[in-house]
Write an enzyme that holds these catalytic residues in place. Structure first.
Site, PDB file in Angstrom:
ATOM      1  N   ASN A 293      -1.415   7.401   6.416  1.00  0.00           N
ATOM      2  CA  ASN A 293      -0.082   7.955   6.657  1.00  0.00           C
ATOM      3  C   ASN A 293       0.132   9.265   5.922  1.00  0.00           C
ATOM      4  O   ASN A 293      -0.381   9.449   4.816  1.00  0.00           O
ATOM      5  CB  ASN A 293       0.968   6.965   6.145  1.00  0.00           C
ATOM      6  CG  ASN A 293       1.418   6.046   7.246  1.00  0.00           C
ATOM      7  OD1 ASN A 293       2.168   6.458   8.113  1.00  0.00           O
ATOM      8  ND2 ASN A 293       0.931   4.835   7.222  1.00  0.00           N
ATOM      9  N   ALA A 317      -1.377   1.847  -1.817  1.00  0.00           N
ATOM     10  CA  ALA A 317      -1.737   1.849  -0.388  1.00  0.00           C
ATOM     11  C   ALA A 317      -2.850   2.843  -0.088  1.00  0.00           C
ATOM     12  O   ALA A 317      -3.556   2.714   0.917  1.00  0.00           O
ATOM     13  CB  ALA A 317      -0.495   2.163   0.455  1.00  0.00           C
ATOM     14  N   GLY A 321      -6.561   2.860   2.455  1.00  0.00           N
ATOM     15  CA  GLY A 321      -6.599   3.794   3.583  1.00  0.00           C
ATOM     16  C   GLY A 321      -5.311   3.752   4.390  1.00  0.00           C
ATOM     17  O   GLY A 321      -5.260   4.179   5.533  1.00  0.00           O
ATOM     18  N   LYS A 322      -4.243   3.229   3.773  1.00  0.00           N
ATOM     19  CA  LYS A 322      -2.972   3.176   4.494  1.00  0.00           C
ATOM     20  C   LYS A 322      -2.208   4.490   4.340  1.00  0.00           C
ATOM     21  O   LYS A 322      -1.403   4.863   5.168  1.00  0.00           O
ATOM     22  CB  LYS A 322      -2.112   2.018   3.960  1.00  0.00           C
ATOM     23  CG  LYS A 322      -2.657   0.632   4.319  1.00  0.00           C
ATOM     24  CD  LYS A 322      -1.843  -0.473   3.645  1.00  0.00           C
ATOM     25  CE  LYS A 322      -2.255  -1.859   4.142  1.00  0.00           C
ATOM     26  NZ  LYS A 322      -1.572  -2.936   3.398  1.00  0.00           N
ATOM     27  N   VAL A 323      -2.432   5.139   3.194  1.00  0.00           N
ATOM     28  CA  VAL A 323      -1.755   6.401   2.914  1.00  0.00           C
ATOM     29  C   VAL A 323      -2.817   7.443   2.580  1.00  0.00           C
ATOM     30  O   VAL A 323      -3.754   7.176   1.823  1.00  0.00           O
ATOM     31  CB  VAL A 323      -0.766   6.244   1.731  1.00  0.00           C
ATOM     32  CG1 VAL A 323      -0.268   7.596   1.241  1.00  0.00           C
ATOM     33  CG2 VAL A 323       0.418   5.366   2.127  1.00  0.00           C
TER      34      VAL A 323
END
Ligand SMILES: NC(=O)c1ccc[n+]([C@@H]2O[C@H](COP(=O)([O-])OP(=O)(O)OC[C@H]3O[C@@H](n4cnc5c(N)ncnc54)[C@H](O)[C@@H]3O)[C@@H](O)[C@H]2O)c1
Length: 392
Positions: A293, A317, A321-323
């Site tokens: 993100n 996060a 690898g979410k952010v």
């Protein structure tokens, strides 16, 4: 010999054991009706956020407002924005903020607990929720047939009548197989508008369809909507089910298509993860490196120290690898009650330079987006297989 048994009355609410009410429901339901508040972009609120909110969580909220209004909404960034909603937001009257933001194209899709969508239906069906007190005798409320969500009060008949509407809708709709929750809510919206013309002014679910905003629910069984779908299966032999796989892929496809991606997270809970897992679904499962993100805003009362996902920070996060690790300055958590912070946040956005955007109408693009996900997923799969062959 003990005291004679108290004569119990249930005030006409079926299926509940009668208690010993000192009062009837009417005595509790005298507070003002809770209505959906619509933000108007008030200049004084913008000035408070810019100049008055300087430190601690006021400072974080101010930061969140700036990230949203100055960066996420900037036309050059063309950010695909997801709103996730947990906590009892629609009962508290925050649906108007969501409707206003959807109409202005400021949120492109919504992930909510089923409860928020269920309680939104009360507004569509013109049932009344009222302001009350958190300090009431719940045994008395139970006996009087009054439901309490902290200080929000409404008669238990509202539940029964909303459920009745849902069951009638399920039958009328003829839906009889797996559907995504976005499809389910879209069909529900069309039915609401048909049955109660004009209700889209007062209901998030009823408004979303005309705006092309897909609504997902992360835990379909965990709400009164899910409870009625379960009833429909057992009692009517229906095969209708909300298929979480369809939802996972749709949300993932929406995120893949985003030039930039960003979220506004209210509370946390399963909607938070359902949004955030889109990025790991892409890199970890489909093998498509999207990069995480670009923007992350959370308003929550939860804490990082418990280790749960609701309180997890944008920094944590990153490791998933979410952010995107390069964008941490564009992430913020404001520790605040959403019922206070979110209306302020929306006022700020609505009064800002980019207070309307062209709506993405993602609901109608789902098939094309899924086809692209499948295409890129197949390409990545081939690459992975080739690499594996090379390694062996
Ligand atoms: N009748 C129904 O349909 C019904 C009613 C209630 C709950 N539920 C279900 O129960 C589940 C849990 O729902 P929930 O919404 O209570 O979430 P929750 O209790 O799981 O809360 C999620 C997170 O949001 C935070 N939060 C809650 N209220 C907040 C606020 N005012 N401000 C800031 N942060 C806040 C909490 O700290 C928590 O971390 C959902 O799946 C929901 O659908 C169903």
């Amino acid at each position: 010999m003990g005291a004679p048994p108290i004569k119990r009355r249930s005030f006409g609410v079926p299926h509940r054991a009668p208690g010993s009410p000192a009062r009837g429901p009417r005595q509790y339901l005298t507070g003002r009706q809770i209505k959906y508040y619509r933000p108007t972009g008030h200049a004084a609120i913008r000035s408070l956020i810019d100049d008055g909110f300087q430190a601690f969580n006021a400072g974080r909220l101010s930061e969140a407002c700036h990230i949203f209004a100055d960066k996420m909404l900037a036309p050059k960034n063309d950010t695909t924005i997801g709103l996730t909603v947990a906590g009892a937001m629609t009962p508290a009257g925050l649906g108007g903020c969501i409707i206003e933001m959807m109409e202005r194209g400021l949120f492109d899709f919504l992930i909510s607990t089923g409860a928020n969508l269920y309680h939104d239906l009360h507004y569509a069906l013109n049932f009344q929720l009222r302001r009350g007190s958190p300090f009431l005798d719940d045994r008395d409320l139970y006996a009087a047939g009054v439901i309490r969500i902290y200080d929000v009060l409404f008669p238990a008949t509202v539940l029964l009548e909303t459920d009745e509407y849902i069951r009638a809708f399920l039958k009328r709709s003829g839906m009889n197989g797996p559907v995504s929750s976005s499809e389910f809510h879209y069909r529900l919206c069309l039915d609401l508008i048909k049955q109660r013309p004009g209700c889209e002014e007062y209901s998030v679910v009823a408004r979303a369809a005309a705006l092309g905003v897909p609504i997902y629910t992360s835990s379909p069984g965990d709400s009164s909507i899910g409870m009625n779908i379960a009833w429909h299966e057992l009692m009517n032999g229906s095969n209708l089910m909300i298929d979480p796989n369809l939802d996972v892929n749709e949300v993932c496809a929406i995120i893949l298509a985003g030039k930039k991606n960003g979220c506004v997270i209210l509370g946390g809970g399963s909607p938070k993860n359902f949004y955030l897992q889109g990025q790991p679904t892409l890199w970890e499962v489909y093998g498509i490196p999207k990069g995480g993100n670009d923007y992350f805003i959370q308003i929550t009362t939860d804490q990082v120290v418990w280790g749960g996902l609701s309180g997890a920070t944008p920094s944590e996060a990153v490791s998933w690898g979410k952010v995107n690790p390069g964008v941490l300055p564009d992430t913020v958590v404001a520790y605040a009650d959403s019922t206070i912070a979110f209306p302020l946040f929306c006022e700020y956005a609505v009064g800002g330079k980019w207070s309307t955007r062209k709506r993405k109408e993602l609901f109608h693009k789902r098939e094309a987006l899924l086809a692209e996900l499948k295409k890129q997923g197949a390409g990545a799969h081939k690459k992975r297989a080739k690499l594996a062959r090379g390694a062996s």
